[in-house]
Design a protein around this motif. Structure first.
Motif, PDB file in Angstrom:
ATOM      1  N   UNK A 109       0.813  -1.217   0.000  1.00 56.09           N
ATOM      2  CA  UNK A 109       0.000   0.000   0.000  1.00 56.09           C
ATOM      3  C   UNK A 109       0.849   1.271   0.000  1.00 56.09           C
ATOM      4  N   UNK A 110       2.033   1.201   0.598  1.00 56.61           N
ATOM      5  CA  UNK A 110       2.862   2.407   0.712  1.00 56.61           C
ATOM      6  C   UNK A 110       3.231   3.011  -0.640  1.00 56.61           C
ATOM      7  N   UNK A 111       3.803   2.242  -1.589  1.00 57.10           N
ATOM      8  CA  UNK A 111       4.113   2.871  -2.891  1.00 57.10           C
ATOM      9  C   UNK A 111       2.861   3.304  -3.648  1.00 57.10           C
ATOM     10  N   UNK A 128       4.728   4.269 -11.638  1.00 55.48           N
ATOM     11  CA  UNK A 128       3.987   3.059 -12.054  1.00 55.48           C
ATOM     12  C   UNK A 128       2.859   2.666 -11.098  1.00 55.48           C
ATOM     13  N   UNK A 129       2.468   3.524 -10.179  1.00 55.89           N
ATOM     14  CA  UNK A 129       1.498   3.114  -9.180  1.00 55.89           C
ATOM     15  C   UNK A 129       0.142   2.758  -9.791  1.00 55.89           C
ATOM     16  N   UNK A 130      -0.242   3.415 -10.897  1.00 52.38           N
ATOM     17  CA  UNK A 130      -1.512   3.088 -11.544  1.00 52.38           C
ATOM     18  C   UNK A 130      -1.494   1.695 -12.145  1.00 52.38           C
ATOM     19  N   UNK A 131      -0.331   1.290 -12.635  1.00 57.34           N
ATOM     20  CA  UNK A 131      -0.207  -0.057 -13.203  1.00 57.34           C
ATOM     21  C   UNK A 131      -0.381  -1.103 -12.111  1.00 57.34           C
ATOM     22  N   UNK A 189      -3.361  -3.959 -11.513  1.00 57.28           N
ATOM     23  CA  UNK A 189      -3.095  -5.388 -11.268  1.00 57.28           C
ATOM     24  C   UNK A 189      -3.783  -5.842  -9.991  1.00 57.28           C
ATOM     25  N   UNK A 190      -3.700  -5.018  -8.956  1.00 56.88           N
ATOM     26  CA  UNK A 190      -4.346  -5.351  -7.693  1.00 56.88           C
ATOM     27  C   UNK A 190      -5.860  -5.453  -7.861  1.00 56.88           C
TER      28      UNK A 190
END
Length: 305
Positions: free
Chosen positions: A103-105, A113-116, A120-121
């Protein structure tokens, strides 16, 4: 002035009415939760003969046969309890670490790349390979059959919803300026995560920790699928097997007179309820101490960040 005072009085009356209505609803919900527990405890103290005509809150005939039957199995039950506690503690700690680290990043706006990873999640929350594919992967590739890993890894180590709750909590309650201040002081990502994010996230950590602990404590399906060694049964798996054995003896026609007499004396319905009481004791004992943090974590973690 009088009109304003009248409006305030009417508002106060309306608020009182709402509070009374909310109180009645909460009392009814509480009764819906408590009454089954009382009935379950009452049935566990009833004799089998008195349960032929249905369950009662006050037993027609008191009996401790169900608890005596479980007491006779106390060594095996104690071993199963110990394994359950071990699995729950290790699984909960591992789940907290992995969930918060994922969750941190996702909460960092400077992590491109957090949207990628968020996609995926979210994708894994909607789709999976199915039970057959999962079983083949875990048993043939990871070889977890008849090992303690069978309780820890499949299905419960990290949940997508828990990750979203922690990410939302990070976004809503920990200002980004604190992270920037840590950066200016020379703190790296691991230091920021372990020294800033985690200590400031006690409510949400308590919430997802309880979710994970309940999941591991109540999990019997993994044992049913992956465990064949009786020495590796957790309390839930052992009690499920115990109930299946009792039901088998009760429904099987056997010619041996001694076995038939033993069948009649075996507790079935009362034993099921006694089993449920035993499984509930740890949860009921722990919940009051974490209730405040749990509610806070649910309310704040559910806010969109």
């Amino acid at each position: 002035m009088k009109k304003k005072n009248n409006n305030k009085i009417k508002l106060m009356k309306g608020e009182r009415g709402f509070h009374y209505m909310a109180l009645v609803i909460m009392i009814l919900m509480m009764l819906f939760c408590v009454i089954p527990l009382i009935l379950m405890f009452s049935v566990s103290l009833s004799s089998e003969n008195s349960l032929v005509h249905g369950y009662r809150f006050i037993p027609d005939e008191w009996s401790l046969n169900a608890y005596q039957y479980l007491w006779a199995k106390r060594v095996t039950i104690a071993r199963a309890y110990g394994l359950t506690i071990l699995v729950t503690v290790v699984g909960t700690v591992a789940s907290l670490i992995m969930t918060s680290m994922f969750a941190y990043p996702l909460s960092r706006k400077d992590f491109k790349p957090r949207n990628v990873f968020a996609f995926i999640l979210f994708f894994t929350m909607l789709f999976n390979g199915g039970m057959t594919a999962s079983y083949m992967v875990w048993t043939r590739l990871f070889h977890i059959k008849d090992t303690i890993w069978a309780y820890l890894l499949p299905g419960g180590l990290m949940g997508g919803m828990n990750v979203m709750l922690v990410r939302n909590y990070f976004n809503a309650n920990i200002p980004y300026s604190i992270i920037e201040a840590g950066r200016l002081d020379g703190a790296r990502d691991w230091t920021i995560y372990s020294k800033i994010m985690v200590p400031l996230s006690k409510p949400i950590m308590t919430t997802i920790g309880l979710f994970a602990a309940l999941g591991y404590w109540n999990n019997w399906t993994n044992g049913l699928y992956y465990i064949g060694n009786p020495k590796l049964y957790t309390i839930q798996v052992y009690l499920k097997k115990l109930m299946d054995s009792i039901q088998f003896l009760k429904t099987t026609d056997l010619s041996n007179e001694a076995v038939m007499l033993a069948q009649r004396n075996l507790p079935t319905e009362s034993a099921r309820m006694a089993v449920a009481i035993i499984a509930l004791i740890p949860v009921l004992a722990i919940y009051p101490f974490i209730q405040k943090e749990l509610i806070k974590g649910m309310v704040i973690g559910g806010v969109k960040g």
